[in-house]
Motif scaffolding. Structure first.
Motif, short mmCIF file in Angstrom:
data_model
loop_
_atom_site.label_atom_id
_atom_site.label_comp_id
_atom_site.label_asym_id
_atom_site.label_seq_id
_atom_site.Cartn_x
_atom_site.Cartn_y
_atom_site.Cartn_z
N ASP A 116 0.82 -1.24 0.34
CA ASP A 116 -0.28 0.13 0.04
C ASP A 116 0.89 1.32 0.02
O ASP A 116 1.28 1.96 1.25
N ASP A 174 -2.88 -2.93 3.62
CA ASP A 174 -3.87 -2.20 4.31
C ASP A 174 -4.99 -3.53 5.10
O ASP A 174 -5.04 -5.22 4.47
N HIS A 231 -0.44 4.30 -0.95
CA HIS A 231 -1.10 5.41 -1.31
C HIS A 231 -0.93 6.79 -0.23
O HIS A 231 -0.97 7.99 -0.36
N GLN A 232 0.16 6.74 0.33
CA GLN A 232 1.16 8.03 1.66
C GLN A 232 1.46 7.30 1.09
O GLN A 232 2.71 8.84 2.26
N LYS A 233 2.58 7.19 0.36
CA LYS A 233 3.97 7.90 -0.09
C LYS A 233 3.98 8.06 -1.31
O LYS A 233 5.32 7.39 -2.29
N ARG A 234 3.26 9.34 -2.08
CA ARG A 234 3.68 9.92 -2.99
C ARG A 234 5.14 9.94 -3.25
O ARG A 234 5.98 10.22 -4.42
#
Length: 277
Positions: free
Chosen positions: A33, A231, A35-38
């Motif tokens: 996951d 997740d 998604h918070q690792k741009r």
């Protein structure tokens, strides 16, 4: 498996659309996951995108999703993750393994003398080699009468190749008799895993998102420091597959940083250790 945050390459800009496409691809195929690792994605992949001759993330993501080969995927995963592990990591779990789990599974296999153990995210090999050393210590002179070969898998071919080589700089915490009996000098501060330990581990590339269809069910599964990057739905589905791949009375060992979903029928027997009852 741990996330790598370091980079010295100037980052390209990734659009919202391309970021979403790439992140969804990685999560659906490999469970990771991001998604918070741009920032991590852009900084770690910029050099890859440029090195392949692309001028934008759009071209790279288009190619990856449409035509990406095994080598392309291995390169992607190597950039987005770094496999950090070491010998005797979370030694409390190994203590319980030696003191409780091994006596239990050895007693249950007195007749066939065949253990079934899986290191499900073996990284660079320290964990499965460690498990083998504990098994050899426990069985002592009887080890030759047992089939103790264990399965060790990882998604990354790079770390599997390192694991197969079995050459490490050993920490000071390694017991002296292990250094003497289970390693051989490899020059400088490096040591190579001795053949009797190296030959006890079968390495295989395996994606934990795939169905678990190995021939035998497992007495013990080590799956440590992996699910913290998944997740909740991915974690629940993986744990269910592992539960189904474990013999009744078998064990699952995770890391202290992880928790199992509460709806699964494991019994917690110690910190980060669960039993199928």
């Amino acid at each position: 498996m741990a996330t790598n945050n370091s980079s010295t390459t100037p980052s390209l800009v990734i659009s919202d659309k391309d970021f979403t496409r790439l992140v969804n691809f990685v999560q659906s195929k490999y469970g990771i996951d991001l998604h918070q690792k741009r920032q991590l994605v852009t900084s770690r992949l910029s050099s890859t995108v440029k090195g392949l001759g692309y001028s934008s993330f759009t071209e790279y993501v288009d190619y990856l999703l449409q035509k990406g080969s095994g080598d392309d995927i291995n390169q992607l995963l190597a950039k987005l993750t770094t496999n950090y592990t070491y010998f005797m990591r979370e030694v409390e779990s190994f203590d319980y393994f030696t003191r409780v789990i091994l006596p239990d599974v050895v007693r249950r296999h007195e007749r066939d003398k065949c253990l079934s153990i899986w290191s499900a995210a073996c990284s660079s090999g320290e964990e499965p080699y460690n498990i083998s050393m504990y098994i050899m210590d426990y069985l002592g002179s009887m080890a030759s009468a047992w089939d103790t070969r264990l399965l060790a898998s990882d998604i990354s071919l790079d770390v599997l190749n390192k694991a197969k080589r079995g050459v490490y700089e050993l920490p000071d915490s390694i017991p002296p008799h292990w250094k003497r009996d289970y390693f051989k000098p490899a020059g400088g501060r490096m040591y190579e895993v001795a053949p009797k330990i190296k030959n006890n581990v079968i390495f295989k590339q395996f994606n934990l998102m795939d169905p678990i269809t190995f021939k035998r069910k497992f007495d013990v599964i080590f799956c440590r420091n992996v699910m913290i990057y998944f997740d909740q739905p991915t974690k629940s589905a993986l744990t269910r597959r592992m539960y189904d791949a474990t013999v009744p009375g078998g064990y699952l060992i995770i890391s202290k940083a992880e928790n199992l979903p509460p709806d699964l029928p494991y019994a917690r027997v110690s910190t980060s250790i669960f039993q199928k009852r």
